[in-house]
Motif scaffolding. Structure first.
Motif, PDB file in Angstrom:
ATOM      1  N   ASP A  58       0.816  -1.207   0.000  1.00  0.00           N
ATOM      2  CA  ASP A  58       0.000   0.000   0.000  1.00  0.00           C
ATOM      3  C   ASP A  58       0.854   1.263   0.000  1.00  0.00           C
ATOM      4  O   ASP A  58       0.512   2.246  -0.654  1.00  0.00           O
ATOM      5  CB  ASP A  58      -0.997   0.009   1.155  1.00  0.00           C
ATOM      6  CG  ASP A  58      -0.358  -0.110   2.533  1.00  0.00           C
ATOM      7  OD1 ASP A  58       0.837  -0.467   2.631  1.00  0.00           O
ATOM      8  OD2 ASP A  58      -1.081   0.130   3.516  1.00  0.00           O
ATOM      9  N   LEU A  59       1.978   1.255   0.672  1.00  0.00           N
ATOM     10  CA  LEU A  59       2.854   2.434   0.663  1.00  0.00           C
ATOM     11  C   LEU A  59       3.394   2.698  -0.727  1.00  0.00           C
ATOM     12  O   LEU A  59       3.401   3.840  -1.197  1.00  0.00           O
ATOM     13  CB  LEU A  59       4.022   2.268   1.640  1.00  0.00           C
ATOM     14  CG  LEU A  59       3.751   2.557   3.103  1.00  0.00           C
ATOM     15  CD1 LEU A  59       5.045   2.480   3.897  1.00  0.00           C
ATOM     16  CD2 LEU A  59       3.078   3.886   3.307  1.00  0.00           C
ATOM     17  N   PHE A  60       3.861   1.649  -1.388  1.00  0.00           N
ATOM     18  CA  PHE A  60       4.364   1.827  -2.748  1.00  0.00           C
ATOM     19  C   PHE A  60       3.262   2.328  -3.669  1.00  0.00           C
ATOM     20  O   PHE A  60       3.469   3.258  -4.445  1.00  0.00           O
ATOM     21  CB  PHE A  60       4.971   0.547  -3.323  1.00  0.00           C
ATOM     22  CG  PHE A  60       5.249   0.673  -4.787  1.00  0.00           C
ATOM     23  CD1 PHE A  60       6.314   1.428  -5.230  1.00  0.00           C
ATOM     24  CD2 PHE A  60       4.415   0.102  -5.728  1.00  0.00           C
ATOM     25  CE1 PHE A  60       6.554   1.597  -6.589  1.00  0.00           C
ATOM     26  CE2 PHE A  60       4.640   0.253  -7.085  1.00  0.00           C
ATOM     27  CZ  PHE A  60       5.716   1.004  -7.514  1.00  0.00           C
ATOM     28  N   ALA A  61       2.075   1.729  -3.591  1.00  0.00           N
ATOM     29  CA  ALA A  61       0.966   2.123  -4.474  1.00  0.00           C
ATOM     30  C   ALA A  61       0.606   3.589  -4.271  1.00  0.00           C
ATOM     31  O   ALA A  61       0.380   4.319  -5.245  1.00  0.00           O
ATOM     32  CB  ALA A  61      -0.246   1.230  -4.240  1.00  0.00           C
TER      33      ALA A  61
ATOM     34  N   GLU B 186       7.578   4.296   8.820  1.00  0.00           N
ATOM     35  CA  GLU B 186       8.275   3.944   7.577  1.00  0.00           C
ATOM     36  C   GLU B 186       7.815   4.882   6.477  1.00  0.00           C
ATOM     37  O   GLU B 186       6.733   5.463   6.545  1.00  0.00           O
ATOM     38  CB  GLU B 186       8.042   2.485   7.187  1.00  0.00           C
ATOM     39  CG  GLU B 186       6.607   2.125   6.923  1.00  0.00           C
ATOM     40  CD  GLU B 186       6.419   0.648   6.581  1.00  0.00           C
ATOM     41  OE1 GLU B 186       7.312   0.047   5.949  1.00  0.00           O
ATOM     42  OE2 GLU B 186       5.366   0.096   6.938  1.00  0.00           O
ATOM     43  N   ILE B 187       8.656   5.018   5.460  1.00  0.00           N
ATOM     44  CA  ILE B 187       8.354   5.888   4.335  1.00  0.00           C
ATOM     45  C   ILE B 187       8.878   5.240   3.051  1.00  0.00           C
ATOM     46  O   ILE B 187       9.939   4.604   3.066  1.00  0.00           O
ATOM     47  CB  ILE B 187       8.939   7.312   4.534  1.00  0.00           C
ATOM     48  CG1 ILE B 187       8.498   8.266   3.421  1.00  0.00           C
ATOM     49  CG2 ILE B 187      10.442   7.266   4.719  1.00  0.00           C
ATOM     50  CD1 ILE B 187       8.796   9.733   3.705  1.00  0.00           C
ATOM     51  N   ALA B 188       8.121   5.380   1.979  1.00  0.00           N
ATOM     52  CA  ALA B 188       8.532   4.874   0.662  1.00  0.00           C
ATOM     53  C   ALA B 188       8.664   6.058  -0.285  1.00  0.00           C
ATOM     54  O   ALA B 188       7.843   6.975  -0.262  1.00  0.00           O
ATOM     55  CB  ALA B 188       7.507   3.898   0.117  1.00  0.00           C
ATOM     56  N   VAL B 189       9.699   6.025  -1.122  1.00  0.00           N
ATOM     57  CA  VAL B 189       9.954   7.079  -2.099  1.00  0.00           C
ATOM     58  C   VAL B 189      10.149   6.427  -3.463  1.00  0.00           C
ATOM     59  O   VAL B 189      10.878   5.445  -3.597  1.00  0.00           O
ATOM     60  CB  VAL B 189      11.221   7.888  -1.721  1.00  0.00           C
ATOM     61  CG1 VAL B 189      11.475   9.005  -2.725  1.00  0.00           C
ATOM     62  CG2 VAL B 189      11.110   8.452  -0.314  1.00  0.00           C
ATOM     63  N   VAL B 190       9.484   6.984  -4.480  1.00  0.00           N
ATOM     64  CA  VAL B 190       9.596   6.455  -5.841  1.00  0.00           C
ATOM     65  C   VAL B 190       9.693   7.620  -6.815  1.00  0.00           C
ATOM     66  O   VAL B 190       9.070   8.658  -6.623  1.00  0.00           O
ATOM     67  CB  VAL B 190       8.407   5.528  -6.190  1.00  0.00           C
ATOM     68  CG1 VAL B 190       7.098   6.269  -6.195  1.00  0.00           C
ATOM     69  CG2 VAL B 190       8.624   4.828  -7.515  1.00  0.00           C
ATOM     70  N   ALA B 191      10.533   7.463  -7.836  1.00  0.00           N
ATOM     71  CA  ALA B 191      10.673   8.473  -8.888  1.00  0.00           C
ATOM     72  C   ALA B 191      10.572   7.794 -10.244  1.00  0.00           C
ATOM     73  O   ALA B 191      10.935   6.631 -10.397  1.00  0.00           O
ATOM     74  CB  ALA B 191      12.011   9.198  -8.774  1.00  0.00           C
TER      75      ALA B 191
END
Length: 131
Positions: free
Chosen positions: A4-7, A71-76
């Motif tokens: 869910d964090l990634f989405a 927690e934290i997710a980061v995407v570029a």
């Protein structure tokens, strides 16, 4: 890391306002009490002014009453790994602990690397430094 964090980070990235750098970024964080906040980067004409995805997510956290980041997710879109910039590292550290997990994701949903805030920002400036 939960999917869910990634989405949510990927969805936020798609909403980024990045007409100058063409470098959209999304972030999603989960608090220790289970709430989730996401954000995207927002650029303005006086580039490089604006704010990062992590900053937007933290702003939503603060507006909802605050809390601690678990927690934290980061995407570029353009990189296989997008690590928070120096300013965002300090902002995350303000609401996290050295053990907080930071997930660096690729665009396809794979977690390339998970680090802790302590690894990402050793010797962070903290409130203890103010006394």
């Amino acid at each position: 890391m939960a999917d869910d964090l990634f989405a949510l980070a990927k969805s936020a990235m798609r909403r980024a306002h990045a007409p100058y750098s063409r470098f959209p970024v999304g972030a999603a964080l989960r608090t220790t009490d289970g709430r989730i906040f996401s954000g995207c980067n927002v650029e303005i004409v006086s580039f490089p002014e604006g704010w990062c995805a992590e900053t937007t997510a933290i702003g939503h956290l603060v507006m909802d009453g605050g809390g601690r980041i678990a927690e934290i997710a980061v995407v570029a879109k353009k990189l296989p790994l997008c690590s928070p910039c120096g300013g965002c590292r300090q902002r995350i550290a303000e609401f996290a602990s050295p053990e907080t997990k930071v997930h660096l994701c690729d665009i396809d949903g794979g977690v390339q690397e998970t680090v802790t805030m302590g690894e990402l920002l050793p010797r962070a400036f903290a409130t203890d430094n103010l006394s």
